[in-house]
Design a protein around this motif. Structure first.
Motif, mmCIF file in Angstrom:
data_model
loop_
_atom_site.group_PDB
_atom_site.id
_atom_site.type_symbol
_atom_site.label_atom_id
_atom_site.label_comp_id
_atom_site.label_asym_id
_atom_site.label_seq_id
_atom_site.Cartn_x
_atom_site.Cartn_y
_atom_site.Cartn_z
ATOM 1 N N GLN A 42 0.808 -1.219 0.000
ATOM 2 C CA GLN A 42 0.000 0.000 0.000
ATOM 3 C C GLN A 42 0.842 1.272 0.000
ATOM 4 O O GLN A 42 0.304 2.366 -0.171
ATOM 5 C CB GLN A 42 -0.937 0.009 1.216
ATOM 6 C CG GLN A 42 -2.035 -1.036 1.148
ATOM 7 C CD GLN A 42 -2.829 -1.122 2.427
ATOM 8 O OE1 GLN A 42 -2.876 -2.149 3.090
ATOM 9 N NE2 GLN A 42 -3.471 -0.024 2.795
ATOM 10 N N LEU A 96 1.383 5.009 -6.428
ATOM 11 C CA LEU A 96 0.718 4.266 -5.354
ATOM 12 C C LEU A 96 0.026 3.057 -5.966
ATOM 13 O O LEU A 96 -1.030 3.191 -6.603
ATOM 14 C CB LEU A 96 -0.297 5.166 -4.642
ATOM 15 C CG LEU A 96 0.308 6.382 -3.936
ATOM 16 C CD1 LEU A 96 -0.768 7.414 -3.626
ATOM 17 C CD2 LEU A 96 1.016 5.950 -2.657
ATOM 18 N N SER A 100 -7.005 3.408 -3.956
ATOM 19 C CA SER A 100 -7.884 3.685 -2.830
ATOM 20 C C SER A 100 -8.331 5.139 -2.899
ATOM 21 O O SER A 100 -7.621 5.987 -3.443
ATOM 22 C CB SER A 100 -7.145 3.433 -1.508
ATOM 23 O OG SER A 100 -7.901 3.903 -0.398
ATOM 24 N N LEU A 103 -5.827 8.660 1.221
ATOM 25 C CA LEU A 103 -4.372 8.782 1.212
ATOM 26 C C LEU A 103 -3.871 9.033 2.627
ATOM 27 O O LEU A 103 -4.438 9.858 3.360
ATOM 28 C CB LEU A 103 -3.979 9.959 0.308
ATOM 29 C CG LEU A 103 -2.491 10.227 0.085
ATOM 30 C CD1 LEU A 103 -1.903 9.168 -0.848
ATOM 31 C CD2 LEU A 103 -2.304 11.618 -0.529
ATOM 32 N N THR A 193 -1.788 4.361 0.657
ATOM 33 C CA THR A 193 -3.240 4.417 0.477
ATOM 34 C C THR A 193 -3.891 3.508 1.511
ATOM 35 O O THR A 193 -3.315 2.512 1.942
ATOM 36 C CB THR A 193 -3.645 3.964 -0.931
ATOM 37 O OG1 THR A 193 -2.989 2.723 -1.243
ATOM 38 C CG2 THR A 193 -3.266 5.011 -1.960
#
Length: 230
Positions: A42, A96, A100, A103, A193
């Motif tokens: 992530q 990233l 998502s 952040l 994320t």
């Protein structure tokens, strides 16, 4: 027979993908309210552009010129003991991989006056958002700084709506810039994320199991037909 082998191969690939998800590497990170457990995937994974303008790397409270290794430690992954300071006209763009609408940003600073006000823009499938400047109080000191960089660690959460995007817009890159004036700076430690709910590993494996079963049934019928014809 080739058909059955193809299905077995596809099932194996699907099962392998599910196994990879099950073997995710958890990372416990400090926040202003406690801790959050994220997956290592992530976090920002690569530098898309920059850094530009004035910039330097830091660790243990010491600031020095960046090299390839210290730059990667400063902005990629979950390491909070290294960071990147962006000064006048400083900017960096990070990829990233885990999409998502939320952040997470960890940055360094001690005291309300030293928590920088970065300019941030995010990228989605629709392109780049407008650039937003966030007040210093948008990032708050973490409760338990287990990876000190030599400065205090602060944590901030930014949602797609903060950038004028739909609440479900998926962020895949972020551009962070310093703001504003000759004394401007922002000290980046890590970017990630938030997790998006996913099916369980068992559910991910089910298509592979079903395909494998289908291949066995098809192969069984073919073998039976061949025997009957013989």
């Amino acid at each position: 027979m080739n058909f059955a082998h193809t299905l077995r191969g596809l099932a194996a690939l699907l099962a392998f993908g599910a196994l990879g998800a099950a073997q995710a590497s958890p990372v416990v990170m400090p926040t202003n309210t406690g801790t959050v457990t994220l997956d290592s995937s992530q976090f920002a994974s690569s530098i898309l552009s920059g850094p530009s303008g004035e910039f330097a790397c830091f660790t243990g409270g010491a600031v020095s010129a960046c090299n390839a290794a210290t730059l990667q430690l400063g902005v990629l992954g979950s390491d909070l003991s290294h960071g990147l300071v962006l000064g006048l006209d400083g900017s960096i763009t990070l990829s990233l991989p885990a999409l998502s609408p939320t952040l997470y940003l960890w940055e360094a600073g001690t005291g309300a006056n030293d928590v920088a006000s970065p300019r941030i823009a995010v990228h989605t499938a629709a392109g780049w958002s407008t650039e937003h400047t966030f007040a210093a109080n948008h990032a708050q000191p973490v409760l338990n700084d287990t990876q000190p960089s030599g400065y205090g660690t602060n944590f901030g959460v930014f949602d797609a709506a903060d950038f004028g995007l739909g609440k479900d817009a998926l962020i895949d890159a972020v551009r962070i810039s310093s703001c504003c004036g000759t004394t401007a700076h922002v000290d980046v430690l890590a970017v990630a994320t938030a997790a998006v709910p996913e099916p369980s590993s068992m559910l991910l494996a089910l298509p592979g199991v079903a395909l494998l079963g289908l291949g066995r049934r098809r192969w069984g019928r073919s073998a039976a037909a061949a025997t009957h014809m013989a």
